[in-house]
Scaffold this motif. Structure first.
Motif, PDB file in Angstrom:
ATOM      1  N   VAL A  52      54.263 -21.544  33.027  1.00  0.00           N
ATOM      2  CA  VAL A  52      54.098 -21.398  31.825  1.00  0.00           C
ATOM      3  C   VAL A  52      52.919 -20.257  31.458  1.00  0.00           C
ATOM      4  O   VAL A  52      53.127 -19.395  30.804  1.00  0.00           O
ATOM      5  N   SER A  53      51.969 -20.355  32.352  1.00  0.00           N
ATOM      6  CA  SER A  53      50.779 -19.304  32.257  1.00  0.00           C
ATOM      7  C   SER A  53      51.173 -17.970  32.737  1.00  0.00           C
ATOM      8  O   SER A  53      50.725 -17.101  32.165  1.00  0.00           O
ATOM      9  N   ALA A  54      52.206 -18.024  33.673  1.00  0.00           N
ATOM     10  CA  ALA A  54      52.810 -16.752  34.111  1.00  0.00           C
ATOM     11  C   ALA A  54      53.691 -16.114  32.977  1.00  0.00           C
ATOM     12  O   ALA A  54      53.674 -14.894  32.661  1.00  0.00           O
ATOM     13  N   LEU A  55      54.444 -16.744  32.230  1.00  0.00           N
ATOM     14  CA  LEU A  55      55.187 -16.291  31.173  1.00  0.00           C
ATOM     15  C   LEU A  55      54.003 -15.963  29.939  1.00  0.00           C
ATOM     16  O   LEU A  55      54.479 -14.687  29.338  1.00  0.00           O
ATOM     17  N   HIS A  56      53.271 -16.652  29.590  1.00  0.00           N
ATOM     18  CA  HIS A  56      52.024 -16.254  28.754  1.00  0.00           C
ATOM     19  C   HIS A  56      51.430 -14.901  29.090  1.00  0.00           C
ATOM     20  O   HIS A  56      51.402 -14.094  28.207  1.00  0.00           O
ATOM     21  N   ARG A  57      51.240 -14.651  30.442  1.00  0.00           N
ATOM     22  CA  ARG A  57      50.804 -13.471  30.905  1.00  0.00           C
ATOM     23  C   ARG A  57      51.824 -12.342  30.564  1.00  0.00           C
ATOM     24  O   ARG A  57      51.144 -11.134  30.274  1.00  0.00           O
ATOM     25  N   MET A  58      52.808 -12.516  30.594  1.00  0.00           N
ATOM     26  CA  MET A  58      53.992 -11.654  30.662  1.00  0.00           C
ATOM     27  C   MET A  58      54.211 -11.328  29.103  1.00  0.00           C
ATOM     28  O   MET A  58      54.701  -9.968  28.649  1.00  0.00           O
ATOM     29  N   LEU A  59      53.878 -12.240  28.268  1.00  0.00           N
ATOM     30  CA  LEU A  59      54.127 -11.810  26.618  1.00  0.00           C
ATOM     31  C   LEU A  59      52.905 -11.617  26.042  1.00  0.00           C
ATOM     32  O   LEU A  59      52.909 -11.234  24.822  1.00  0.00           O
ATOM     33  N   VAL A  60      51.697 -11.645  26.574  1.00  0.00           N
ATOM     34  CA  VAL A  60      50.385 -11.337  25.818  1.00  0.00           C
ATOM     35  C   VAL A  60      50.648  -9.729  25.487  1.00  0.00           C
ATOM     36  O   VAL A  60      50.752  -8.844  26.542  1.00  0.00           O
ATOM     37  N   PRO A  61      50.373  -9.315  24.283  1.00  0.00           N
ATOM     38  CA  PRO A  61      50.282  -7.813  24.225  1.00  0.00           C
ATOM     39  C   PRO A  61      49.232  -7.055  24.707  1.00  0.00           C
ATOM     40  O   PRO A  61      48.229  -7.623  25.088  1.00  0.00           O
ATOM     41  N   ARG A  63      49.641  -6.503  28.124  1.00  0.00           N
ATOM     42  CA  ARG A  63      49.736  -7.135  29.428  1.00  0.00           C
ATOM     43  C   ARG A  63      51.128  -6.741  29.984  1.00  0.00           C
ATOM     44  O   ARG A  63      51.089  -6.974  31.214  1.00  0.00           O
ATOM     45  N   MET A  64      51.735  -6.405  29.384  1.00  0.00           N
ATOM     46  CA  MET A  64      53.156  -5.834  29.839  1.00  0.00           C
ATOM     47  C   MET A  64      52.956  -4.702  30.350  1.00  0.00           C
ATOM     48  O   MET A  64      52.451  -3.733  30.237  1.00  0.00           O
ATOM     49  N   GLN A  65      53.890  -4.439  31.443  1.00  0.00           N
ATOM     50  CA  GLN A  65      53.934  -3.575  32.413  1.00  0.00           C
ATOM     51  C   GLN A  65      54.827  -2.500  31.889  1.00  0.00           C
ATOM     52  O   GLN A  65      55.793  -2.732  31.313  1.00  0.00           O
ATOM     53  N   LYS A  66      54.457  -1.211  31.850  1.00  0.00           N
ATOM     54  CA  LYS A  66      55.334  -0.071  31.140  1.00  0.00           C
ATOM     55  C   LYS A  66      56.335   0.098  32.042  1.00  0.00           C
ATOM     56  O   LYS A  66      56.140   0.217  33.243  1.00  0.00           O
ATOM     57  N   THR A  67      57.526   0.259  31.538  1.00  0.00           N
ATOM     58  CA  THR A  67      58.811   0.531  32.322  1.00  0.00           C
ATOM     59  C   THR A  67      58.743   2.122  32.441  1.00  0.00           C
ATOM     60  O   THR A  67      58.582   2.934  31.387  1.00  0.00           O
ATOM     61  N   LYS A  68      59.281   2.711  33.427  1.00  0.00           N
ATOM     62  CA  LYS A  68      59.672   4.085  33.745  1.00  0.00           C
ATOM     63  C   LYS A  68      60.809   4.290  32.876  1.00  0.00           C
ATOM     64  O   LYS A  68      61.886   3.714  33.008  1.00  0.00           O
ATOM     65  N   THR A  69      60.930   5.576  32.536  1.00  0.00           N
ATOM     66  CA  THR A  69      62.211   5.870  31.207  1.00  0.00           C
ATOM     67  C   THR A  69      62.583   7.326  32.041  1.00  0.00           C
ATOM     68  O   THR A  69      62.064   8.112  32.701  1.00  0.00           O
TER      69      THR A  69
END
Length: 69
Positions: A52-61, A63-69
């Motif tokens: 759950v803590s890993a999911l939280h880190r992924m969802l916190v504004p 902290r999400m990694q930027k994807t390359k376009t």
């Protein structure tokens, strides 16, 4: 929300029940309340639940990694 969230909240076992071969007592500190969408994301890999803590880190504004376009 006046009780409206009751239908969308689910209880998640932090110690995955599928990893045990016999019944065991569940304690409140082994549970997390998640919305149905987050609960599905936690179990996207049925053999190993995402923490759950890993999911939280992924969802916190921010902290999400930027994807390359």
């Amino acid at each position: 929300m006046g009780g409206k969230g009751v239908r969308v909240l689910q209880v998640h076992h932090l110690k995955q029940l599928a990893n045990t071969d016999r019944p065991r007592l569940t304690h409140l500190n082994d549970l997390a309340v998640l919305c149905a969408n987050c609960h599905a994301l936690v179990h996207i890999n049925p053999k190993r639940a995402l923490a759950v803590s890993a999911l939280h880190r992924m969802l916190v504004p921010g902290r999400m990694q930027k994807t390359k376009t």
